[in-house]
Design a protein around this motif. Structure first.
Motif: not given
Length: 93
Positions: A50-78
Motif C-alpha cells: 500500500x502506497x499513495x501517489x503522495x508517498x511515491x512522490x516523496x520516495x522519488x524526491x528523497x531518492x533524487x536528492x540522494x543521487x544525481x542520476x534520474x530516478x523512476x519510482x513505480x508501484x507494482x502489484x503485491x
C-alpha cells in the motif's frame, strides 16, 4: 526419482517474503545506498504494498536528492504465495 509432487511443485515459491530494510538508518541516503548501489545510469525503484501517489512522490524526491542520476519510482502489484500477484491479475476462464 524424476517425479514432481503436484501439491508442492518446485517452481512455486512459498517462502515468506520480507522487505529488504536498513536497520535504523540515520538518513534516507544511507538506506538508498545499501539497496541501490552505484552501477547504472538511472535508479528504478519498485514499491510493493500500500502506497499513495503522495508517498511515491516523496520516495522519488528523497531518492533524487540522494543521487544525481534520474530516478523512476513505480508501484507494482503485491506478491502473494504460490507466485500469483494480488493486484492486476486476471484469472483465465
Amino acid at each position: 526419482m524424476g517425479q514432481v509432487d503436484p501439491h508442492r511443485p518446485p517452481w512455486v515459491f512459498d517462502c515468506k517474503l520480507t522487505a529488504r530494510t536498513t536497520p535504523n538508518p540515520e538518513k534516507f541516503d544511507e538506506a538508498l545506498r545499501q539497496h541501490v548501489g552505484r552501477p547504472g545510469h538511472w535508479i528504478d525503484l519498485e514499491v510493493r504494498g500500500d502506497c499513495s501517489d503522495a508517498e511515491l512522490e516523496l520516495i522519488r524526491r528523497l531518492a533524487q536528492e540522494a543521487d544525481t542520476r534520474p530516478v523512476v519510482v513505480r508501484h507494482v502489484a503485491k506478491l502473494i504465495s504460490a507466485g500469483q500477484e494480488e493486484a492486476g491479475h486476471d484469472e483465465p476462464s
